[in-house]
Design a protein around this motif. Structure first.
Motif, PDB file in Angstrom:
ATOM      1  N   ASP A  88      45.135  14.516 -12.806  1.00 31.35           N
ATOM      2  CA  ASP A  88      44.914  13.237 -13.479  1.00 31.35           C
ATOM      3  C   ASP A  88      45.702  13.092 -14.781  1.00 31.35           C
ATOM      4  O   ASP A  88      45.416  12.201 -15.579  1.00 31.35           O
ATOM      5  CB  ASP A  88      43.418  13.067 -13.784  1.00 31.35           C
ATOM      6  N   ARG A 107      45.456   0.105 -12.738  1.00 31.10           N
ATOM      7  CA  ARG A 107      46.225  -0.014 -11.494  1.00 31.10           C
ATOM      8  C   ARG A 107      46.711   1.328 -10.961  1.00 31.10           C
ATOM      9  O   ARG A 107      47.298   1.392  -9.893  1.00 31.10           O
ATOM     10  CB  ARG A 107      47.411  -0.939 -11.695  1.00 31.10           C
ATOM     11  N   THR A 109      45.014   4.039 -10.040  1.00 25.12           N
ATOM     12  CA  THR A 109      44.186   4.736  -9.058  1.00 25.12           C
ATOM     13  C   THR A 109      43.121   3.777  -8.523  1.00 25.12           C
ATOM     14  O   THR A 109      43.010   2.637  -8.983  1.00 25.12           O
ATOM     15  CB  THR A 109      43.540   6.000  -9.678  1.00 25.12           C
ATOM     16  N   ASP A 110      42.343   4.242  -7.578  1.00 24.34           N
ATOM     17  CA  ASP A 110      41.260   3.441  -7.007  1.00 24.34           C
ATOM     18  C   ASP A 110      39.997   3.626  -7.839  1.00 24.34           C
ATOM     19  O   ASP A 110      39.747   4.714  -8.386  1.00 24.34           O
ATOM     20  CB  ASP A 110      40.986   3.860  -5.561  1.00 24.34           C
ATOM     21  N   TRP A 111      39.189   2.571  -7.900  1.00 20.02           N
ATOM     22  CA  TRP A 111      37.986   2.558  -8.723  1.00 20.02           C
ATOM     23  C   TRP A 111      36.790   2.099  -7.921  1.00 20.02           C
ATOM     24  O   TRP A 111      36.933   1.305  -6.996  1.00 20.02           O
ATOM     25  CB  TRP A 111      38.168   1.617  -9.917  1.00 20.02           C
ATOM     26  N   GLU A 112      35.615   2.580  -8.307  1.00 22.29           N
ATOM     27  CA  GLU A 112      34.364   2.025  -7.803  1.00 22.29           C
ATOM     28  C   GLU A 112      33.560   1.573  -9.011  1.00 22.29           C
ATOM     29  O   GLU A 112      33.582   2.216 -10.057  1.00 22.29           O
ATOM     30  CB  GLU A 112      33.586   3.034  -6.958  1.00 22.29           C
ATOM     31  N   GLN A 113      32.892   0.448  -8.867  1.00 26.32           N
ATOM     32  CA  GLN A 113      32.052  -0.055  -9.959  1.00 26.32           C
ATOM     33  C   GLN A 113      30.679   0.584  -9.832  1.00 26.32           C
ATOM     34  O   GLN A 113      30.047   0.483  -8.781  1.00 26.32           O
ATOM     35  CB  GLN A 113      31.952  -1.583  -9.906  1.00 26.32           C
ATOM     36  N   PRO A 118      33.209   1.290 -14.496  1.00 28.42           N
ATOM     37  CA  PRO A 118      34.119   1.716 -13.435  1.00 28.42           C
ATOM     38  C   PRO A 118      34.326   3.237 -13.449  1.00 28.42           C
ATOM     39  O   PRO A 118      34.371   3.852 -14.517  1.00 28.42           O
ATOM     40  CB  PRO A 118      35.426   0.985 -13.767  1.00 28.42           C
ATOM     41  N   ALA A 120      36.878   6.203 -11.655  1.00 23.86           N
ATOM     42  CA  ALA A 120      38.025   6.530 -10.809  1.00 23.86           C
ATOM     43  C   ALA A 120      37.506   7.360  -9.643  1.00 23.86           C
ATOM     44  O   ALA A 120      36.820   8.362  -9.849  1.00 23.86           O
ATOM     45  CB  ALA A 120      39.071   7.312 -11.600  1.00 23.86           C
ATOM     46  N   THR A 121      37.811   6.936  -8.419  1.00 17.57           N
ATOM     47  CA  THR A 121      37.276   7.636  -7.251  1.00 17.57           C
ATOM     48  C   THR A 121      37.832   9.045  -7.114  1.00 17.57           C
ATOM     49  O   THR A 121      37.252   9.860  -6.405  1.00 17.57           O
ATOM     50  CB  THR A 121      37.531   6.833  -5.964  1.00 17.57           C
ATOM     51  N   SER A 122      38.920   9.351  -7.821  1.00 16.59           N
ATOM     52  CA  SER A 122      39.476  10.706  -7.775  1.00 16.59           C
ATOM     53  C   SER A 122      38.671  11.690  -8.616  1.00 16.59           C
ATOM     54  O   SER A 122      38.829  12.905  -8.475  1.00 16.59           O
ATOM     55  CB  SER A 122      40.930  10.690  -8.256  1.00 16.59           C
TER      56      SER A 122
END
Length: 173
Positions: A88, A107, A109-113, A118, A120-122
């Motif tokens: 990261d 922008r 990485t992918d995110w989940e709320q 938020p 980062a899904t990583s």
């Protein structure tokens, strides 16, 4: 062309603030603090923080006084504090403002709320925290905030991102 081992425009060590130099030697794992949702979300890379166990657990962090993250955290009262891994580093640099991120760092990485902001899904180890609104204290060039840990997930920790003396380090063993 000359290749330098150090940055040619760095201030010599003897001219730097000794307290700041000492703090840099303390080092620590790098976290990403995020808060808000949609276009109103903000984040900040933070390596000056402490997690205290207890019932409930607490987290204390030193945040940049003029950061969007501090504003968003005070507005929403909640945040995600995620531990970053060596993979990261680019994300950490973008949220620290030391690397360009066209379109913004969200922008990258992918995110989940989550209910706290938020994530980062990583990231696999993270906390959902609630700000103690009376805990804000100006400390040096930073603002100290304290929050209660409402949720914690512990994931794989194979290569943590560690920051010491202005550089990322790979921890031994």
């Amino acid at each position: 062309m000359t290749i330098h081992t150090e940055h040619p425009f760095d201030t010599p060590d003897e001219d730097r603030d000794p307290v700041r130099r000492l703090r840099g030697r303390v080092g620590g794992t790098v976290s990403l603090w995020t808060s808000g949702q949609g276009i109103e979300r903000a984040g900040l890379t933070v390596s000056s923080y402490l997690v205290a166990t207890g019932d409930p657990g607490r987290v204390v962090g030193l945040l940049h006084a003029e950061s969007d993250l501090l504003d968003r955290l005070e507005e929403s009262g909640t945040a995600v504090v995620a531990l970053l891994g060596a993979r990261d580093q680019r994300l950490a640099d973008a949220f620290a403002g030391t690397m360009p991120a066209p379109g913004g760092p969200f922008r990258l990485t992918d995110w989940e709320q989550t209910a706290w902001g938020p994530r980062a899904t990583s990231t696999t180890s993270w906390m959902g925290v609630r700000l103690d609104p009376t805990s804000r204290h100006d400390v040096g060039w930073s603002v100290l905030v304290e929050a209660t840990v409402e949720h914690a997930e512990v994931g794989v920790d194979d290569a943590p991102l560690v920051h010491r003396r202005g550089r990322y380090q790979r921890p031994a063993g």
